[in-house]
Design a protein around this motif. Structure first.
Motif, PDB file in Angstrom:
ATOM      1  N   GLY A 256       1.167  -1.608   0.102  1.00 50.46           N
ATOM      2  CA  GLY A 256      -0.389   0.237   0.031  1.00 50.46           C
ATOM      3  C   GLY A 256       1.029   1.122  -0.110  1.00 50.46           C
ATOM      4  O   GLY A 256       0.659   2.012  -0.929  1.00 50.46           O
ATOM      5  N   PRO A 257       2.068   1.431   1.195  1.00 45.02           N
ATOM      6  CA  PRO A 257       2.508   2.396   1.066  1.00 45.02           C
ATOM      7  C   PRO A 257       3.149   2.617  -0.316  1.00 45.02           C
ATOM      8  O   PRO A 257       3.028   4.230  -0.520  1.00 45.02           O
ATOM      9  CB  PRO A 257       3.467   2.613   1.952  1.00 45.02           C
ATOM     10  CG  PRO A 257       2.968   1.062   3.012  1.00 45.02           C
ATOM     11  CD  PRO A 257       1.918   0.692   2.253  1.00 45.02           C
ATOM     12  N   ARG A 258       3.979   2.301  -0.686  1.00 47.13           N
ATOM     13  CA  ARG A 258       5.170   2.529  -2.412  1.00 47.13           C
ATOM     14  C   ARG A 258       3.970   2.692  -3.112  1.00 47.13           C
ATOM     15  O   ARG A 258       3.937   2.829  -3.942  1.00 47.13           O
ATOM     16  CB  ARG A 258       5.752   0.402  -2.354  1.00 47.13           C
ATOM     17  CG  ARG A 258       6.436   1.252  -3.434  1.00 47.13           C
ATOM     18  CD  ARG A 258       6.898  -0.583  -3.879  1.00 47.13           C
ATOM     19  NE  ARG A 258       8.144  -0.489  -2.478  1.00 47.13           N
ATOM     20  CZ  ARG A 258       9.280   0.456  -2.334  1.00 47.13           C
ATOM     21  NH1 ARG A 258      10.370   1.129  -3.126  1.00 47.13           N
ATOM     22  NH2 ARG A 258       9.714  -0.532  -0.850  1.00 47.13           N
TER      23      ARG A 258
ATOM     24  N   MET B  53      12.132   7.852   0.215  1.00 44.79           N
ATOM     25  CA  MET B  53      11.788   6.511   0.906  1.00 44.79           C
ATOM     26  C   MET B  53      11.439   6.948   2.377  1.00 44.79           C
ATOM     27  O   MET B  53      11.191   6.370   3.261  1.00 44.79           O
ATOM     28  CB  MET B  53      13.315   5.729   0.660  1.00 44.79           C
ATOM     29  CG  MET B  53      13.946   4.815   1.751  1.00 44.79           C
ATOM     30  SD  MET B  53      12.825   3.415   0.529  1.00 44.79           S
ATOM     31  CE  MET B  53      13.467   3.320  -0.909  1.00 44.79           C
ATOM     32  N   ASN B  54      11.721   8.397   2.690  1.00 37.57           N
ATOM     33  CA  ASN B  54      11.521   8.869   4.335  1.00 37.57           C
ATOM     34  C   ASN B  54       9.669   8.543   3.951  1.00 37.57           C
ATOM     35  O   ASN B  54       9.362   8.412   4.966  1.00 37.57           O
ATOM     36  CB  ASN B  54      11.886  10.210   4.338  1.00 37.57           C
ATOM     37  CG  ASN B  54      13.237   9.919   4.546  1.00 37.57           C
ATOM     38  OD1 ASN B  54      13.980   9.153   5.087  1.00 37.57           O
ATOM     39  ND2 ASN B  54      13.758  11.103   4.843  1.00 37.57           N
TER      40      ASN B  54
ATOM     41  N   VAL C  36      17.540  13.894   2.391  1.00 41.16           N
ATOM     42  CA  VAL C  36      17.242  14.459   1.098  1.00 41.16           C
ATOM     43  C   VAL C  36      18.338  15.200   1.585  1.00 41.16           C
ATOM     44  O   VAL C  36      18.468  16.920   1.925  1.00 41.16           O
ATOM     45  CB  VAL C  36      15.871  15.161   2.243  1.00 41.16           C
ATOM     46  CG1 VAL C  36      15.487  15.923   1.174  1.00 41.16           C
ATOM     47  CG2 VAL C  36      15.132  14.455   3.334  1.00 41.16           C
ATOM     48  N   PRO C  37      18.979  15.681  -0.062  1.00 41.90           N
ATOM     49  CA  PRO C  37      20.336  15.879   0.325  1.00 41.90           C
ATOM     50  C   PRO C  37      19.730  17.485  -0.447  1.00 41.90           C
ATOM     51  O   PRO C  37      20.886  18.566  -0.183  1.00 41.90           O
ATOM     52  CB  PRO C  37      20.959  15.442  -1.443  1.00 41.90           C
ATOM     53  CG  PRO C  37      20.425  14.057  -1.303  1.00 41.90           C
ATOM     54  CD  PRO C  37      19.078  14.273  -0.813  1.00 41.90           C
ATOM     55  N   SER C  38      18.763  17.569  -1.209  1.00 43.82           N
ATOM     56  CA  SER C  38      18.284  19.117  -1.708  1.00 43.82           C
ATOM     57  C   SER C  38      18.755  19.972   0.249  1.00 43.82           C
ATOM     58  O   SER C  38      18.533  21.676  -0.012  1.00 43.82           O
ATOM     59  CB  SER C  38      17.393  19.871  -1.935  1.00 43.82           C
ATOM     60  OG  SER C  38      15.887  18.837  -1.277  1.00 43.82           O
TER      61      SER C  38
END
Length: 263
Positions: free
Chosen positions: A37-39, A91-92, A189-191
């Protein structure tokens, strides 16, 4: 602080996409007990966010090109393209972790000239234009940290998963850096990591093997806040190779020397 017409379009569009993601995020959190479900829901949320970004940016500047995870389109103006991330930190988002962002960069002749990174959960909008400084919500000018001792500094990075190509190099980095600093954080989260270096929250950031849409906004925001952002190796080009090291002006030389010694 007022930005250009392009920047105003970017800010409005990033906020719109962020609101859509935020609305759906509560549903993802509720789906954690199911297997797929989450994916599935996250994939739909990303697609919706990208549709918003592309539709609004194309409507405003139909001659500009696009680069994103799902597409690379050359516009009728070959000198300008949007580099977009409908969901940095997917992914978070998938796992219900409340830390992710939307980012839009404008590249002109191979150089990022405008950048917006929006954190919908905190309603923080980081932006910069070349030569005009970096700003938080248009009211607070961003400045990098003034800390000069590595032992007082906190760094951010992204660690490769499982047996990914750059895992050995990342482990070597940590072995060298952790004993001489106050800590290393991985947010996914690189940004936002780079924006937080620009805001003085972190003192430096590094990561290998990224895609342009993961960090394009961050390098401009950091530089306009008085920091440095460079390829890890002198022979590399950030937007092509995806190996980035950035930090405050006070500690960049010491920090980069450590990371480059393991590369």
């Amino acid at each position: 602080m007022q930005g250009s017409a392009n920047l105003n379009v970017m800010i409005k569009t990033a906020r719109k996409a962020g609101r859509a993601l935020l609305k759906d995020f509560g549903e993802v959190e509720a789906l954690q007990v199911s297997a797929n479900g989450p994916r599935d829901f996250t994939n739909k949320a990303v697609a919706k966010s990208e549709d918003i970004l592309r539709a609004d940016l194309e409507n405003a500047r139909p001659n500009y090109g696009f680069q994103a995870l799902s597409c690379s389109v050359e516009g009728t103006d070959p000198t300008r393209r949007w580099i977009i991330t409908p969901l940095d930190g997917s992914m978070n988002y998938l796992h219900g972790i409340p830390h992710w962002a939307v980012s839009i960069a404008l590249e002109h002749k191979g150089e990022v000239v405008s950048a917006v990174t929006y954190d919908p959960l905190r309603d923080e909008l980081f932006w910069a234009e070349k030569g005009t400084g970096a700003w938080l919500d248009g009211r607070t000018r961003l400045r990098v940290s003034g800390r000069i001792a590595l032992v007082e500094c906190i760094f951010a990075t992204g660690l490769p998963a499982a047996a990914e190509k750059y895992l050995p190099a990342a482990i070597k980095d940590l072995v060298q850096l952790l004993p001489v600093c106050a800590g290393v954080r991985q947010s996914g989260v690189p940004s936002l990591d780079l924006a937080h270096v620009a805001a003085g929250r972190f003192d430096g950031f590094w990561q290998r093997g990224m895609k342009p849409w993961e960090f394009a906004t961050g390098i401009l925001i950091l530089r306009e806040a008085g920091g440095f952002a460079e390829p890890i190796r002198d022979t590399q080009t950030m937007l092509q190779d995806g190996h980035v090291i950035g930090g405050s002006s006070a500690i960049f030389e010491k920090f980069s020397k450590i990371i480059r010694s393991t590369d």
